[in-house]
Design an enzyme around this catalytic site. Structure first.
Site, PDB file in Angstrom:
ATOM      1  N   THR A 100      10.201  -2.100  30.688  1.00 30.41           N
ATOM      2  CA  THR A 100       9.801  -1.338  29.449  1.00 30.41           C
ATOM      3  C   THR A 100      11.141  -0.565  29.054  1.00 30.41           C
ATOM      4  O   THR A 100      11.422  -0.902  27.860  1.00 30.41           O
ATOM      5  CB  THR A 100       8.820  -0.165  29.920  1.00 30.41           C
ATOM      6  OG1 THR A 100       7.591  -0.745  30.281  1.00 30.41           O
ATOM      7  CG2 THR A 100       8.733   0.739  28.838  1.00 30.41           C
ATOM      8  N   THR A 125      18.237  10.419  27.195  1.00 26.35           N
ATOM      9  CA  THR A 125      17.871  11.747  27.966  1.00 26.35           C
ATOM     10  C   THR A 125      19.308  12.056  28.563  1.00 26.35           C
ATOM     11  O   THR A 125      20.363  11.355  28.694  1.00 26.35           O
ATOM     12  CB  THR A 125      17.179  11.431  29.156  1.00 26.35           C
ATOM     13  OG1 THR A 125      17.395  12.496  30.222  1.00 26.35           O
ATOM     14  CG2 THR A 125      17.364  10.037  29.733  1.00 26.35           C
ATOM     15  N   ASP A 126      19.537  13.471  28.730  1.00 25.75           N
ATOM     16  CA  ASP A 126      20.812  13.823  29.408  1.00 25.75           C
ATOM     17  C   ASP A 126      21.007  13.160  30.785  1.00 25.75           C
ATOM     18  O   ASP A 126      22.063  13.532  31.320  1.00 25.75           O
ATOM     19  CB  ASP A 126      20.669  15.553  29.413  1.00 25.75           C
ATOM     20  CG  ASP A 126      19.787  15.935  30.237  1.00 25.75           C
ATOM     21  OD1 ASP A 126      18.692  15.387  30.730  1.00 25.75           O
ATOM     22  OD2 ASP A 126      19.599  17.167  30.470  1.00 25.75           O
ATOM     23  N   GLU A 127      20.099  12.558  31.442  1.00 31.24           N
ATOM     24  CA  GLU A 127      20.078  12.205  32.784  1.00 31.24           C
ATOM     25  C   GLU A 127      21.170  11.053  32.725  1.00 31.24           C
ATOM     26  O   GLU A 127      21.565  10.651  33.866  1.00 31.24           O
ATOM     27  CB  GLU A 127      18.760  11.834  33.468  1.00 31.24           C
ATOM     28  CG  GLU A 127      17.818  12.946  33.577  1.00 31.24           C
ATOM     29  CD  GLU A 127      16.522  13.095  34.266  1.00 31.24           C
ATOM     30  OE1 GLU A 127      16.688  12.100  35.140  1.00 31.24           O
ATOM     31  OE2 GLU A 127      15.819  13.458  33.838  1.00 31.24           O
ATOM     32  N   TYR A 153      15.478   5.629  37.305  1.00 33.45           N
ATOM     33  CA  TYR A 153      15.143   5.847  35.790  1.00 33.45           C
ATOM     34  C   TYR A 153      16.337   6.062  34.906  1.00 33.45           C
ATOM     35  O   TYR A 153      16.193   5.735  33.674  1.00 33.45           O
ATOM     36  CB  TYR A 153      14.260   7.048  35.894  1.00 33.45           C
ATOM     37  CG  TYR A 153      14.061   7.753  34.613  1.00 33.45           C
ATOM     38  CD1 TYR A 153      13.326   7.374  33.320  1.00 33.45           C
ATOM     39  CD2 TYR A 153      14.767   9.282  34.224  1.00 33.45           C
ATOM     40  CE1 TYR A 153      13.376   8.118  32.323  1.00 33.45           C
ATOM     41  CE2 TYR A 153      14.557   9.822  33.042  1.00 33.45           C
ATOM     42  CZ  TYR A 153      13.962   9.262  32.201  1.00 33.45           C
ATOM     43  OH  TYR A 153      13.974   9.929  30.790  1.00 33.45           O
ATOM     44  N   LYS A 157      17.482   4.122  31.484  1.00 33.32           N
ATOM     45  CA  LYS A 157      17.893   4.798  30.236  1.00 33.32           C
ATOM     46  C   LYS A 157      19.255   4.553  29.830  1.00 33.32           C
ATOM     47  O   LYS A 157      19.481   4.191  28.309  1.00 33.32           O
ATOM     48  CB  LYS A 157      17.457   6.200  30.231  1.00 33.32           C
ATOM     49  CG  LYS A 157      16.011   6.543  30.322  1.00 33.32           C
ATOM     50  CD  LYS A 157      15.086   6.275  29.188  1.00 33.32           C
ATOM     51  CE  LYS A 157      15.310   7.139  27.951  1.00 33.32           C
ATOM     52  NZ  LYS A 157      14.292   6.561  26.891  1.00 33.32           N
ATOM     53  N   ASN A 183      12.265  18.812  28.694  1.00 33.04           N
ATOM     54  CA  ASN A 183      11.388  19.273  27.711  1.00 33.04           C
ATOM     55  C   ASN A 183      10.110  19.988  28.575  1.00 33.04           C
ATOM     56  O   ASN A 183       9.792  19.545  29.707  1.00 33.04           O
ATOM     57  CB  ASN A 183      10.615  18.311  26.975  1.00 33.04           C
ATOM     58  CG  ASN A 183      11.450  17.636  25.799  1.00 33.04           C
ATOM     59  OD1 ASN A 183      11.147  17.523  24.577  1.00 33.04           O
ATOM     60  ND2 ASN A 183      12.888  17.711  26.101  1.00 33.04           N
TER      61      ASN A 183
HETATM   62  P1  NAD Z   1       5.570  10.183  28.970  1.00 37.29           P
HETATM   63  O1  NAD Z   1       5.747   9.314  30.331  1.00 37.29           O
HETATM   64  O2  NAD Z   1       4.805  11.306  28.685  1.00 37.29           O
HETATM   65  O3  NAD Z   1       5.169   9.249  27.675  1.00 37.29           O
HETATM   66  C1  NAD Z   1       5.572   7.819  27.588  1.00 37.29           C
HETATM   67  C2  NAD Z   1       4.304   7.101  26.694  1.00 37.29           C
HETATM   68  O4  NAD Z   1       5.049   5.601  26.418  1.00 37.29           O
HETATM   69  C3  NAD Z   1       3.116   6.989  27.178  1.00 37.29           C
HETATM   70  O5  NAD Z   1       2.398   7.165  26.370  1.00 37.29           O
HETATM   71  C4  NAD Z   1       3.265   5.471  27.652  1.00 37.29           C
HETATM   72  O6  NAD Z   1       1.788   4.983  27.618  1.00 37.29           O
HETATM   73  C5  NAD Z   1       4.003   4.929  26.754  1.00 37.29           C
HETATM   74  N1  NAD Z   1       4.646   3.512  27.275  1.00 37.29           N
HETATM   75  C6  NAD Z   1       5.103   3.232  28.618  1.00 37.29           C
HETATM   76  N2  NAD Z   1       5.586   2.170  28.782  1.00 37.29           N
HETATM   77  C7  NAD Z   1       5.056   1.558  27.284  1.00 37.29           C
HETATM   78  C8  NAD Z   1       5.269   0.161  26.901  1.00 37.29           C
HETATM   79  N3  NAD Z   1       5.802  -0.746  27.546  1.00 37.29           N
HETATM   80  N4  NAD Z   1       4.791  -0.321  25.828  1.00 37.29           N
HETATM   81  C9  NAD Z   1       4.313   0.942  24.794  1.00 37.29           C
HETATM   82  N5  NAD Z   1       4.259   2.149  25.325  1.00 37.29           N
HETATM   83  C10 NAD Z   1       4.572   2.351  26.558  1.00 37.29           C
HETATM   84  O7  NAD Z   1       7.273  10.362  28.515  1.00 37.29           O
HETATM   85  P2  NAD Z   1       7.884  11.719  27.932  1.00 37.29           P
HETATM   86  O8  NAD Z   1       8.078  12.585  28.725  1.00 37.29           O
HETATM   87  O9  NAD Z   1       6.997  12.059  26.401  1.00 37.29           O
HETATM   88  O10 NAD Z   1       9.177  11.154  27.297  1.00 37.29           O
HETATM   89  C11 NAD Z   1       9.435  10.294  25.872  1.00 37.29           C
HETATM   90  C12 NAD Z   1      10.839   9.684  25.910  1.00 37.29           C
HETATM   91  O11 NAD Z   1      11.560  10.829  26.030  1.00 37.29           O
HETATM   92  C13 NAD Z   1      11.206   8.885  27.034  1.00 37.29           C
HETATM   93  O12 NAD Z   1      11.808   7.826  26.379  1.00 37.29           O
HETATM   94  C14 NAD Z   1      11.967   9.573  27.828  1.00 37.29           C
HETATM   95  O13 NAD Z   1      13.124   9.119  28.506  1.00 37.29           O
HETATM   96  C15 NAD Z   1      12.553  10.642  26.953  1.00 37.29           C
HETATM   97  N6  NAD Z   1      12.940  11.984  27.424  1.00 37.29           N
HETATM   98  C16 NAD Z   1      11.887  12.707  28.291  1.00 37.29           C
HETATM   99  C17 NAD Z   1      12.452  14.131  28.598  1.00 37.29           C
HETATM  100  C18 NAD Z   1      11.284  14.940  29.171  1.00 37.29           C
HETATM  101  O14 NAD Z   1      11.771  15.982  29.800  1.00 37.29           O
HETATM  102  N7  NAD Z   1      10.059  14.643  29.321  1.00 37.29           N
HETATM  103  C19 NAD Z   1      13.679  14.624  28.223  1.00 37.29           C
HETATM  104  C20 NAD Z   1      14.611  13.767  27.564  1.00 37.29           C
HETATM  105  C21 NAD Z   1      14.260  12.398  27.082  1.00 37.29           C
HETATM  106  P1  TYD Z   2      10.924  16.550  36.836  1.00 40.85           P
HETATM  107  O1  TYD Z   2       9.945  17.503  36.109  1.00 40.85           O
HETATM  108  O2  TYD Z   2      10.494  15.370  37.531  1.00 40.85           O
HETATM  109  O3  TYD Z   2      12.130  16.156  35.829  1.00 40.85           O
HETATM  110  P2  TYD Z   2      13.582  15.596  36.107  1.00 40.85           P
HETATM  111  O4  TYD Z   2      13.718  15.097  37.645  1.00 40.85           O
HETATM  112  O5  TYD Z   2      13.403  14.189  35.168  1.00 40.85           O
HETATM  113  O6  TYD Z   2      14.362  16.692  35.782  1.00 40.85           O
HETATM  114  O7  TYD Z   2      11.516  17.577  37.796  1.00 40.85           O
HETATM  115  C1  TYD Z   2      12.214  18.727  37.557  1.00 40.85           C
HETATM  116  C2  TYD Z   2      12.972  19.241  38.848  1.00 40.85           C
HETATM  117  O8  TYD Z   2      11.688  19.619  39.555  1.00 40.85           O
HETATM  118  C3  TYD Z   2      13.672  18.344  39.592  1.00 40.85           C
HETATM  119  O9  TYD Z   2      14.733  18.950  40.195  1.00 40.85           O
HETATM  120  C4  TYD Z   2      12.733  17.961  40.690  1.00 40.85           C
HETATM  121  C5  TYD Z   2      11.887  18.773  40.863  1.00 40.85           C
HETATM  122  N1  TYD Z   2      10.428  19.042  41.254  1.00 40.85           N
HETATM  123  C6  TYD Z   2      10.021  19.676  42.571  1.00 40.85           C
HETATM  124  O10 TYD Z   2      10.831  20.361  42.975  1.00 40.85           O
HETATM  125  N2  TYD Z   2       8.895  19.472  42.786  1.00 40.85           N
HETATM  126  C7  TYD Z   2       7.797  18.479  42.188  1.00 40.85           C
HETATM  127  O11 TYD Z   2       6.952  18.271  42.636  1.00 40.85           O
HETATM  128  C8  TYD Z   2       8.357  17.913  41.005  1.00 40.85           C
HETATM  129  C9  TYD Z   2       7.473  16.938  40.375  1.00 40.85           C
HETATM  130  C10 TYD Z   2       9.554  18.080  40.659  1.00 40.85           C
END
Ligand code: NAD
Ligand code: TYD
Length: 343
Positions: A100, A125-127, A153, A157, A183
């Protein structure tokens, strides 16, 4: 303006759809989502009848389907949120992340090349920058910090980011990339730290903190992320990367304690468990570029955002209770069942 928003049934994508439909009543927003475990159509129910909105169930890796959609819609822009997004899942099963996050990005950009586009925006992402040491609070991620990933992951990205920049240089595709910190806010899937802890605390279940809980994340309210992307797609410079973050670094353990305090639950629910493999220590964004060039600043303070978020989960129990009553239970048992309590 006709914008394809992929991943719009997920957490950040849905918040972006709401933001755009409200702010630009004359824009058409076409949400493309495969509805994986993380996508939820009920999230979009408030906009389903909006005449400027169309939902299309489609996998971004489905080249034929994506091309057909471009022929129908002639989009001006694509904002790509669609991704597999959970680090823990990527450690268990990397392959779908490569499919994906990398191939899907390539298919979308090929469609943009074939049919023409004003802007392709990649939500990254910052990751991709890897992590920073805990004892160097003076260090931050800048846009030119080398890519240095840790998890499958973040590697998927980062690969997508490289591909996006290659399509810009090689084919002249008008791209922008944003790299945001963690976020939080409404509609986040309860596998991620904050909603998982809220859901568990409300059920008086244990709160599984990985390791000592000293890892640091830089938290940003989802609405501020959406506003930053809105600015970048309208005013950002083609070919540029923009970091997005609010200088709001917190240790995981402090977040979990804050959730306990807000929900009036005892800290004794906290359980330290086996650490995540390859666990990144600290993320910290320097958002100077987006501030100086586009005037973006975060508007929601963490102390307010976390209260709003907890209140949202209290007010919208049906949304997340539906999610955690299904397949999520198997995920939870498998993922957390094998973790050992370490203190
Ligand atoms: P999420 O997992 O909540 O949502 C992902 C969405 O993508 C879902 O609705 C899923 O059904 C859809 N999806 C997955 N595979 C697909 C495919 N093959 N075709 C079409 N749709 C598909 O993720 P999120 O937290 O909303 O993150 C959204 C974006 O932001 C991602 O690209 C993630 O890398 C990036 N991002 C997330 C965070 C965070 O803190 N959550 C921070 C920085 C960047
Ligand atoms: P997460 O929300 O999975 O985001 P990311 O790993 O992409 O930053 O996790 C945030 C932080 O919280 C990360 O350091 C892992 C930790 N974490 C826990 O300690 N317990 C949990 O059950 C989860 C899901 C995450």
């Amino acid at each position: 303006m006709n914008i394809i928003v992929t991943g719009g049934a997920g957490f950040i994508g849905s918040n972006f759809v709401f933001h755009m439909l409200e702010k630009y009543p004359d824009y058409r927003i076409v949400c493309v989502d495969a509805l994986t475990y993380a996508g939820n159509l009920s999230t979009l129910k408030s906009v389903m009848d909006n005449k400027n909105f169309r939902f299309v169930k489609l996998d971004i890796c489905d080249r034929e389907g994506v091309y057909k959609l471009f022929e129908e819609e002639h989009p001006d822009m694509v904002v790509n949120f669609a991704a597999e997004s959970h680090v823990d899942r990527s450690i268990e099963n990397p392959e779908i992340f490569l499919q994906t996050n990398i191939i899907g990005t390539a298919v979308l950009m090929d469609a943009c090349r074939k049919y023409g586009i004003k802007r392709y925006h990649q939500v990254s992402t910052d990751e991709v920058y890897g992590d920073l040491p805990l004892d160097r609070p003076d260090l931050f991620f800048h846009e030119d910090t080398p890519i240095h990933t840790s998890s499958p992951y973040s590697t998927s990205k980062a690969s997508a980011d490289l591909l996006v920049m290659a399509y810009h240089r090689t084919y002249g595709l008008p791209v922008t990339v944003s790299r945001c910190s963690n976020n939080y806010g409404p509609y986040q899937f309860p596998e991620k730290l904050i909603p998982l802890m809220i859901a568990n605390a409300l059920a008086d279940k244990k709160l599984p903190v990985y390791g000592e809980g000293l890892n640091v994340r830089d938290w940003l309210y989802v609405g501020d992320h959406c506003k930053a992307i809105d600015l970048i797609i309208h005013k950002g410079t083609v070919g540029e990367v923009y970091n997005i973050g609010g200088h709001n670094e917190m240790k995981n353990i402090d977040i979990v304690k804050l959730i306990c305090e807000n929900l009036q639950k005892p800290e004794s629910l906290i359980e330290h468990v086996t650490d995540r493999k390859g666990h990144d220590q600290r993320y910290a964004i320097d958002p100077t570029k987006i501030h100086n060039e586009l005037g973006w600043l975060p508007e929601t303070m963490f102390k307010d955002g976390i209260k709003m978020t907890i209140q949202w989960y209290l007010d919208n129990k049906e949304w997340w209770e539906n999610i955690i009553s299904g397949e999520y239970q198997n995920y939870y048992n498998e993922m957390y069942g094998k973790k050992e309590v370490i203190g």
